[in-house]
Design an enzyme around this catalytic site. Structure first.
Site, PDB file in Angstrom:
ATOM      1  N   GLY A  57       0.855  -1.192   0.000  1.00  0.00           N
ATOM      2  CA  GLY A  57       0.000   0.000   0.000  1.00  0.00           C
ATOM      3  C   GLY A  57       0.878   1.224   0.000  1.00  0.00           C
ATOM      4  O   GLY A  57       2.065   1.136   0.304  1.00  0.00           O
ATOM      5  N   CYS A  84       5.449  -5.933   1.887  1.00  0.00           N
ATOM      6  CA  CYS A  84       5.752  -4.499   1.881  1.00  0.00           C
ATOM      7  C   CYS A  84       4.992  -3.776   2.998  1.00  0.00           C
ATOM      8  O   CYS A  84       5.277  -3.986   4.169  1.00  0.00           O
ATOM      9  CB  CYS A  84       5.474  -3.910   0.495  1.00  0.00           C
ATOM     10  N   TYR A  85       3.962  -2.983   2.662  1.00  0.00           N
ATOM     11  CA  TYR A  85       3.169  -2.334   3.721  1.00  0.00           C
ATOM     12  C   TYR A  85       2.600  -3.386   4.675  1.00  0.00           C
ATOM     13  O   TYR A  85       2.577  -3.208   5.892  1.00  0.00           O
ATOM     14  CB  TYR A  85       2.033  -1.529   3.081  1.00  0.00           C
ATOM     15  N   HIS A 172       8.640  -6.918  -3.204  1.00  0.00           N
ATOM     16  CA  HIS A 172       7.401  -7.218  -3.941  1.00  0.00           C
ATOM     17  C   HIS A 172       7.527  -8.527  -4.694  1.00  0.00           C
ATOM     18  O   HIS A 172       7.978  -8.555  -5.834  1.00  0.00           O
ATOM     19  CB  HIS A 172       7.079  -6.067  -4.901  1.00  0.00           C
ATOM     20  N   GLU A 174       5.182 -10.125  -5.897  1.00  0.00           N
ATOM     21  CA  GLU A 174       4.124 -10.255  -6.912  1.00  0.00           C
ATOM     22  C   GLU A 174       4.512  -9.655  -8.260  1.00  0.00           C
ATOM     23  O   GLU A 174       3.795  -9.833  -9.231  1.00  0.00           O
ATOM     24  CB  GLU A 174       2.813  -9.639  -6.394  1.00  0.00           C
ATOM     25  N   ASP A 228     -17.361  -9.425 -22.101  1.00  0.00           N
ATOM     26  CA  ASP A 228     -18.022  -9.667 -20.815  1.00  0.00           C
ATOM     27  C   ASP A 228     -19.530  -9.849 -20.963  1.00  0.00           C
ATOM     28  O   ASP A 228     -20.108 -10.797 -20.433  1.00  0.00           O
ATOM     29  CB  ASP A 228     -17.734  -8.522 -19.830  1.00  0.00           C
ATOM     30  N   LYS A 375     -10.668 -10.981 -16.055  1.00  0.00           N
ATOM     31  CA  LYS A 375     -10.896 -10.995 -17.511  1.00  0.00           C
ATOM     32  C   LYS A 375     -10.476 -12.320 -18.164  1.00  0.00           C
ATOM     33  O   LYS A 375     -11.218 -12.884 -18.970  1.00  0.00           O
ATOM     34  CB  LYS A 375     -10.094  -9.852 -18.138  1.00  0.00           C
TER      35      LYS A 375
END
Ligand code: XMP
Length: 599
Positions: A57, A84-85, A172, A174, A228, A375
């Site tokens: 964050g 992280c945060y 990070h 990710e 969608d 998606k």
């Protein structure tokens, strides 16, 4: 629903930004259940989670008003990983200290693991490079924790309390720039052993939910032609049966060539016959007559769309009083308010969440079968349901369709000579008398396009470099193009242009050539989006076309895609053969400084 959606899943508590979606979608791609919940979700609601990840964050954990989680989550006996945060919040909540780092770390950073028994780093090299981005650090470890990795400037780059299953990581994992990031995430997920997640399983689970939600009512759904709404409509048909579903597709006259036909055929193959197609092209052209301003065009397209939809649904007698409800193709990222946007100014309201729809949702009048999916999962589900691959894997296409790709102008945009005073360039070039939108710093710009000319009519690295340096250095240009139809500069001839059948047909023809040629060389899946734009100017009596192929992952940033030379030449020649087109350009600009679309 029998169990909470996060039952036995890895729950991401969202402290802000886009991190939460990145992590949840990765875990799903591993094949496990993962959902995002707000950072302050009460521990009680999380006791059935398989694991908890605290996201990164943008704030400081010690700042007043910064997002905080319920400290009781650390005592649930559920494994927790802070990133992280999230790492810093965990340290602070468990009795450690977080303070501003003496040396802030941004970018690739070497770390060294410091213990042998950390299951998250098991079998990884002792040293590897990770992506850091932090100004604060865990300066004092909480009781019970030990350091598991350090960098040169950050002692507590990772920590754990193995007995309690609590792990913290400053870097990070990710992002793809971190070596072994995915392996570390995977190891944490394995420790959690969540329930599995698959599209086959999901299709049947969501079917039961939809049946319960709709009860004995009927669903009316707007099908835009986008992925969608097409998948959602198909799912509703298969779950509820054709008698209880009606779809409406409004042909705005701003769709691509044969787009409506393609959708009709796909539904026909699935024996779905309850899609009403309303051809409102003339009405749209009439409403857009004499309109030149980009935002005004968008507004008129949106309003005309709503008016047509209302008229048709009234005409068909689809009233709430008669047991009709609304179906929408909203997907997961649009339903989750992330920590980062929760308190920020509204940048844009998603059209599926405007006030009227919100009110209908509160009254239980809206069903959204894709609201838990990303998606790529919607696309998989579409294939599962039998929709053709070309349809579900289509490149994104903006709601207002070709309407935002026909650059309209009543008169040329003159170039301010005073602004050009300091501009010099050794290459042959022309300033085009048209303006387009760009994005620089925090704001949008509306500036000219600069066209370069070269003897081979194909761009070089030097041309691409100019497409970054020129818009960055000048206040005149937001884009740099290369002319692929002419070798030497010509005087652009302005043509007054607005949205009407003729201009839409002209653009449709060029767009269809591009689509065909890109598919023919199997590049369709590698190009993220390929806008084709009609300019109100040409080399003689006609209009010009701009090719704008880009690579991107989320449309927030984009890089100009480099087309193979032969393909570029072939496209240019075929487009030039269209009656009414006499110049072709290739847009070389990244986003930023340009946007993907021209307006
Ligand atoms: P820009 O041009 O801002 O576009 O870089 C980013 C992405 O958004 C799409 N886009 C739109 N989509 N309605 C939409 O539904 C719009 O008005 C609109 N404008 C841009 C664009 O195609 C790209 O994918």
């Amino acid at each position: 629903m029998a169990a909470a959606p996060h039952y036995k899943s890895v729950v991401i508590l969202d402290f802000g930004g886009q991190y939460a979606h990145l992590i949840a979608s990765r875990i799903r791609r591993f094949g496990f259940k993962s959902f995002i919940l707000p950072a302050d979700t009460k521990a009680d609601l999380l006791k059935d989670a398989a694991g908890i990840i605290l996201s990164g964050g943008p704030q400081s954990v010690y700042e007043k008003g910064s997002p905080q989680a319920d400290p009781a989550i650390l005592s649930l006996g559920v494994p927790v990983l802070g990133l992280c945060y999230g790492h810093q919040w965990m340290a602070q909540a468990a009795g450690g200290t977080v303070s501003p780092a003496k040396v802030k770390e941004y970018g690739p950073t070497a770390i060294r693991t410091t213990v042998a028994n950390n299951p998250l780093f098991k079998d990884l090299p002792k040293e590897f490079t990770v992506w850091m981005s932090h100004g604060d650090e865990v300066s004092v470890l909480p009781p019970g924790f030990e350091t598991t990795a350090s960098s040169k400037d950050c002692t507590n780059a990772a920590m754990m309390d193995l007995k309690r299953g609590l792990f913290g990581i400053q870097f990070h994992i990710e992002v793809t720039h971190s070596e072994h990031g995915m392996e570390i995430l995977r190891r944490f997920v394995d420790i959690c052993s969540p329930e599995q997640w698959s599209m086959e399983g999901y299709a049947s689970h969501v079917g039961d939910d939809v049946k319960k939600e709709v009860g004995d009512r009927k669903v009316f759904m707007l099908v835009s032609g986008g992925v969608d709404s097409t998948v959602a409509f198909t799912l509703l048909n298969q779950v509820l049966g054709h008698e209880r579903v009606t779809g409406l597709l409004v042909d705005t006259g701003l769709m691509r060539k044969d787009e409506v036909l393609g959708i009709e055929r796909a539904f026909e193959a699935l024996k779905i016959k309850n899609l009403h197609i309303e051809n409102a092209s003339e009405r749209f052209y009439k409403a857009l007559k004499g309109v030149y301003e980009p935002e005004k065009k968008r507004e008129i397209i949106g309003n005309t769309f709503l008016a047509v939809q209302k008229e048709v649904s009234d005409r068909m007698g689809l009233r709430i009083e008669d047991g009709w409800m609304l179906g929408q193709g909203t997907i997961y990222p649009d339903t989750i308010e992330t920590g980062g946007t929760k308190h920020a100014d509204k940048i844009k309201t998603h059209h599926n969440r405007v006030e009227l729809i919100q009110r209908m949702m509160e009254e239980g009048l809206v069903v959204e079968p894709l609201k838990e999916l990303y998606k790529d999962e919607v696309r998989q589900l579409g294939e599962e349901l039998g929709l053709p691959r070309e349809l579900v894997w289509r490149q994104p296409f903006p709601g207002p369709g070709l309407g935002v790709r026909i650059l309209c102008a009543e008169s040329p945009h003159p170039v301010d000579a005073a602004l050009l005073k300091d501009f010099t360039l050794d290459l042959p070039h022309t300033v085009l008398p048209v303006k387009s939108v760009g994005v620089q710093g925090d704001g949008r710009t509306y500036r000219h396009a600069l066209a370069l000319f070269a003897s081979h009519k194909v761009p070089t690295d030097a041309h691409y470099a100019l497409a970054t340096s020129i818009p960055n250095a000048s206040r005149v240009f937001s884009r740099v193009l290369l002319c692929t139809s002419h070798t030497t500069p010509f005087d652009p001839v302005f043509v007054p242009t607005m949205i009407e059948k003729d201009t839409a047909d002209l653009l449709r023809a060029a767009d269809a050539i591009v689509d065909h040629e890109v598919r023919a060389v199997n590049l369709y899946d590698r190009i993220w989006q390929f806008p084709v734009v009609l300019l109100p100017m040409g080399a003689g009596k006609g209009h010009s076309i701009v090719l704008r192929p880009i690579e991107s992952t989320d449309a927030m940033t984009a890089a100009a895609f480099r087309l193979p030379e032969a393909l570029l030449k072939r496209m240019t020649d075929k487009i030039l053969a269209i009656d009414g087109i006499d110049a072709v350009f290739l847009d070389l600009t990244n986003k930023p400084p340009a946007t993907i679309e021209w307006e």
